[in-house]
Design a protein around this motif. Structure first.
Motif, mmCIF file in Angstrom:
data_model
loop_
_atom_site.group_PDB
_atom_site.id
_atom_site.type_symbol
_atom_site.label_atom_id
_atom_site.label_comp_id
_atom_site.label_asym_id
_atom_site.label_seq_id
_atom_site.Cartn_x
_atom_site.Cartn_y
_atom_site.Cartn_z
ATOM 1 N N TYR A 332 15.060 21.103 2.285
ATOM 2 C CA TYR A 332 15.869 19.940 2.656
ATOM 3 C C TYR A 332 17.293 20.022 2.114
ATOM 4 O O TYR A 332 18.087 19.107 2.333
ATOM 5 N N GLN A 333 17.613 21.099 1.423
ATOM 6 C CA GLN A 333 18.910 21.177 0.756
ATOM 7 C C GLN A 333 20.089 21.234 1.712
ATOM 8 O O GLN A 333 21.199 20.861 1.342
ATOM 9 N N ASP A 334 19.857 21.697 2.956
ATOM 10 C CA ASP A 334 20.965 21.745 3.900
ATOM 11 C C ASP A 334 21.174 20.412 4.613
ATOM 12 O O ASP A 334 22.101 20.250 5.395
ATOM 13 N N GLN A 335 20.308 19.434 4.334
ATOM 14 C CA GLN A 335 20.446 18.115 4.953
ATOM 15 C C GLN A 335 21.302 17.162 4.116
ATOM 16 O O GLN A 335 21.636 16.067 4.569
ATOM 17 N N TYR A 336 21.605 17.565 2.887
ATOM 18 C CA TYR A 336 22.378 16.713 1.981
ATOM 19 C C TYR A 336 23.481 17.525 1.319
ATOM 20 O O TYR A 336 23.426 18.755 1.261
ATOM 21 N N ASP A 337 24.474 16.803 0.831
ATOM 22 C CA ASP A 337 25.528 17.432 0.037
ATOM 23 C C ASP A 337 25.255 17.282 -1.453
ATOM 24 O O ASP A 337 25.579 18.160 -2.239
ATOM 25 N N TYR A 338 24.662 16.145 -1.818
ATOM 26 C CA TYR A 338 24.296 15.896 -3.213
ATOM 27 C C TYR A 338 22.909 15.268 -3.278
ATOM 28 O O TYR A 338 22.590 14.371 -2.502
ATOM 29 N N ILE A 339 22.101 15.782 -4.195
ATOM 30 C CA ILE A 339 20.814 15.179 -4.514
ATOM 31 C C ILE A 339 20.879 14.783 -5.988
ATOM 32 O O ILE A 339 21.053 15.641 -6.859
ATOM 33 N N LEU A 340 20.794 13.487 -6.255
ATOM 34 C CA LEU A 340 20.908 12.977 -7.617
ATOM 35 C C LEU A 340 19.535 12.535 -8.109
ATOM 36 O O LEU A 340 18.854 11.750 -7.439
ATOM 37 N N ILE A 341 19.124 13.055 -9.267
ATOM 38 C CA ILE A 341 17.814 12.745 -9.831
ATOM 39 C C ILE A 341 17.986 11.862 -11.057
ATOM 40 O O ILE A 341 18.787 12.162 -11.946
ATOM 41 N N ASP A 342 17.210 10.778 -11.095
ATOM 42 C CA ASP A 342 17.240 9.844 -12.224
ATOM 43 C C ASP A 342 15.923 9.949 -12.990
ATOM 44 O O ASP A 342 14.919 9.355 -12.590
ATOM 45 N N PRO A 343 15.881 10.698 -14.106
ATOM 46 C CA PRO A 343 14.650 10.875 -14.879
ATOM 47 C C PRO A 343 14.549 9.847 -16.000
ATOM 48 O O PRO A 343 15.519 9.127 -16.279
ATOM 49 N N PRO A 344 13.414 9.785 -16.686
ATOM 50 C CA PRO A 344 13.303 8.876 -17.841
ATOM 51 C C PRO A 344 14.131 9.384 -19.005
ATOM 52 O O PRO A 344 14.422 10.583 -19.096
ATOM 53 N N PRO A 345 14.527 8.495 -19.926
ATOM 54 C CA PRO A 345 15.311 8.912 -21.096
ATOM 55 C C PRO A 345 14.406 9.522 -22.167
ATOM 56 O O PRO A 345 14.233 8.949 -23.248
ATOM 57 N N SER A 346 13.829 10.680 -21.867
ATOM 58 C CA SER A 346 12.913 11.333 -22.805
ATOM 59 C C SER A 346 12.874 12.814 -22.467
ATOM 60 O O SER A 346 13.518 13.268 -21.520
ATOM 61 N N PHE A 347 12.112 13.574 -23.243
ATOM 62 C CA PHE A 347 11.963 15.000 -22.962
ATOM 63 C C PHE A 347 10.540 15.308 -22.505
ATOM 64 O O PHE A 347 9.962 16.316 -22.877
ATOM 65 N N GLY A 348 9.965 14.432 -21.687
ATOM 66 C CA GLY A 348 8.607 14.642 -21.189
ATOM 67 C C GLY A 348 8.571 15.583 -19.999
ATOM 68 O O GLY A 348 9.569 16.190 -19.601
ATOM 69 N N LYS A 349 7.385 15.676 -19.385
ATOM 70 C CA LYS A 349 7.178 16.609 -18.285
ATOM 71 C C LYS A 349 8.017 16.250 -17.060
ATOM 72 O O LYS A 349 8.552 17.136 -16.388
ATOM 73 N N ALA A 350 8.137 14.958 -16.753
ATOM 74 C CA ALA A 350 8.952 14.559 -15.607
ATOM 75 C C ALA A 350 10.387 15.018 -15.767
ATOM 76 O O ALA A 350 11.052 15.422 -14.802
ATOM 77 N N ASN A 351 10.852 14.974 -17.007
ATOM 78 C CA ASN A 351 12.213 15.408 -17.290
ATOM 79 C C ASN A 351 12.378 16.904 -17.057
ATOM 80 O O ASN A 351 13.360 17.363 -16.475
ATOM 81 N N THR A 352 11.392 17.682 -17.503
ATOM 82 C CA THR A 352 11.438 19.131 -17.300
ATOM 83 C C THR A 352 11.422 19.472 -15.811
ATOM 84 O O THR A 352 12.163 20.353 -15.354
ATOM 85 N N ILE A 353 10.597 18.766 -15.042
ATOM 86 C CA ILE A 353 10.531 18.981 -13.587
ATOM 87 C C ILE A 353 11.900 18.738 -12.954
ATOM 88 O O ILE A 353 12.353 19.495 -12.091
ATOM 89 N N SER A 354 12.558 17.677 -13.393
ATOM 90 C CA SER A 354 13.886 17.344 -12.861
ATOM 91 C C SER A 354 14.886 18.449 -13.154
ATOM 92 O O SER A 354 15.621 18.905 -12.265
ATOM 93 N N LEU A 355 14.926 18.866 -14.401
ATOM 94 C CA LEU A 355 15.913 19.869 -14.815
ATOM 95 C C LEU A 355 15.661 21.224 -14.166
ATOM 96 O O LEU A 355 16.603 21.944 -13.823
ATOM 97 N N MET A 356 14.381 21.564 -13.956
ATOM 98 C CA MET A 356 14.068 22.840 -13.319
ATOM 99 C C MET A 356 14.479 22.841 -11.844
ATOM 100 O O MET A 356 14.746 23.899 -11.266
ATOM 101 N N ALA A 357 14.550 21.667 -11.229
ATOM 102 C CA ALA A 357 14.954 21.585 -9.822
ATOM 103 C C ALA A 357 16.463 21.538 -9.651
ATOM 104 O O ALA A 357 16.971 21.699 -8.540
#
Length: 497
Positions: A332-357
């Motif tokens: 889907y990356q060619d359908q957008y110019d910016y994809i902004l991710i809002d993760p929780p304010p922590s260093f949990g698994k959801a945060n790692t998933i966000s940063l890896m993407a």
């Protein structure tokens, strides 16, 4: 405009100073400027009551017989005021009068706006010096000559439409299915040309360019992370960029901040959210996206849900979960110019998933000790994550929110602490504290419009009748800073894939 008009403009501008009042600008700048533009006193009215407020100038008389709108409305402010804070007000006048154009000025700044189907767009913005330099363009847009030409074209088109309508009615005498006349028509050649022109006005976007995926992150809560994400996305879209927002925080603040209720609008409607996208192999981005429109701002959102808070163990146990979001976003990356991710304010698994993407990180902070102290942890976390990625994860910069415009000494001290932290990062990563014009001021309206009772970006505050004029002015003030933030972000990411 001639050289004589050039000197006339200079003379007009010399007639006011920064200490002049609004009336001075009206009488010493606008009235003589209307004369230069070719209008006589019969062509305009002043101090008209519109929506229980007084419109400063209305140029060109509307004509209901010919469905002819007013041509130009002018809203004047004192030189001490920033016109960017009053855009909502002239927008209101333009929509109410149906005017084609608007001019907002304080005698030193001049903003020309255009009305298309009640969507108001800024065409140009000039200083006094720029206006003199661009006087021919200014004249072509606002002059009486252009106004008369516009009306003549409008009259011809209306006569053609009436003639076509008469022909259809004549045929309908023998053809009873004339109600087809009122079916939704396909674009006429003129309408198609307008669509083409509108597309050409937007910045050219290469089809093969991939979206910049940015995690907006600080492990210290309360620094304006979600508010920054929402309004930065709206500002990017205002500037012609296509934006997808991903809420991966179980608190779902971004989701609710855009007027989406995770229970009523997602769960009870049988829709899927971020938790399904992360854990169900067959769930795609398309299955989860909710489209929201706020006047001319259009955003796609992948909502969150509180159930995500109970899934930490499941996420940890799922093979290759760190890369699941990256893989699902890829197509889907060619359908957008910016994809902004809002993760929780922590260093949990959801945060790692966000940063890896992500292809970059934006760090919001405000100028006080604890949030600034947290910058070290965010920088170190990013550096550590680099080791498990194929590509480097750059920190795009540090964006300041909740900035106290009056605390000059504290601002200087806190800014210096940020620079010290940047200079001492262990791998000498290139990190920038964004310039002061992008800093978001500490204004109550910034957080108030993002609550679940309202749920919209700041730019939409002008349509909220629950707000006072002062609130709308504050919202415009803050959103103009988000526009500067978006422009800066575009400038530093334009060469990145």
């Amino acid at each position: 405009m001639t050289a004589e008009n050039d000197s006339n403009l200079t003379r007009i501008f010399n007639g006011i100073s920064r200490s002049s009042n609004e009336s001075d600008v009206e009488q010493k700048v606008i009235v003589p400027m209307l004369s230069i533009l070719g209008y006589s006193s019969e062509d305009w009215q002043s101090q008209l009551v519109v929506l229980q407020s007084k419109l400063d100038f209305l140029v060109g008389q509307p004509d209901t017989v010919l469905t002819k709108p007013a041509y130009l409305v002018i809203e004047v402010k004192a030189p001490s005021k920033k016109i960017s804070h009053s855009v909502w007000q002239i927008n209101k006048y333009i929509r109410r009068t149906g005017a084609v154009l608007g001019l907002l000025t304080n005698g030193y700044e001049f903003r020309i706006l255009y009305n298309h189907n009640d969507k108001i767009t800024t065409l140009v913005e000039y200083s006094q010096v720029m206006l003199i330099d661009k006087k021919r363009i200014f004249y072509k847009i606002l002059s009486k000559k252009t106004y008369l030409s516009f009306n003549e074209s409008l009259y011809r088109n209306q006569q053609n439409i009436r003639l076509q309508f008469l022909n259809l009615i004549s045929k309908a005498v023998e053809q009873e299915n004339m109600f087809g006349l009122f079916d939704k028509p396909k674009n006429t050649p003129v309408q198609q040309e307008q669509v083409t022109q509108k597309k050409e006005m937007l910045p050219e976007i290469k089809k093969d360019k991939k979206a910049m995926i940015i995690t907006v992150f600080n492990n210290k809560g309360g620094v304006g992370k979600t508010t920054t994400t929402i309004n930065l996305a709206a500002a990017l879209n205002k500037l012609g960029r296509r934006v997808l927002l991903i809420d991966i925080d179980p608190q779902a603040n971004l989701t609710m901040g855009l007027g989406i209720d995770p229970l009523e609008d997602v769960e009870q409607q049988g829709k899927k959210d971020i938790s399904y996208l992360l854990t169900e192999p067959r769930t795609t981005v398309e299955d989860t996206v909710i489209h929201k429109q706020f006047d001319d701002v259009e955003l796609d959102i992948i909502p969150s849900h509180i159930r995500l808070s109970e899934m930490e163990a499941m996420l940890i146990m799922t093979p290759d979960i760190d890369r699941v979001l990256a893989k699902k976003l890829k197509k889907y990356q060619d359908q957008y110019d910016y994809i902004l991710i809002d993760p929780p304010p922590s260093f949990g698994k959801a945060n790692t998933i966000s940063l890896m993407a992500s292809t970059g990180i934006l760090i919001p902070t405000h100028l006080s000790p604890y949030p600034i102290r947290a910058l070290e942890y965010v920088i170190n976390r990013t550096i550590a994550l680099d080791q498990s990625r194929d590509e480097s994860l750059p920190i795009l910069g540090i964006a300041v929110s909740m900035y106290d415009r009056n605390a000059n000494k504290n601002t200087a001290n806190m800014a210096q602490k940020i620079h010290d932290i940047i200079a001492n990062n262990p791998q000498n990563k290139t990190i920038e504290l964004f310039p002061q014009k992008t800093w978001i001021p500490r204004l109550n309206i910034v957080s108030n419009v993002a609550d679940e009772d309202k749920g919209y970006p700041l730019c939409y505050a002008e349509f909220d009748n629950r707000l006072t004029a002062k609130d709308k002015e504050s919202a415009q003030d803050a959103f103009s800073c988000y526009i500067e933030l978006a422009k800066h972000l575009i400038s530093i990411t334009k060469n990145q894939d």
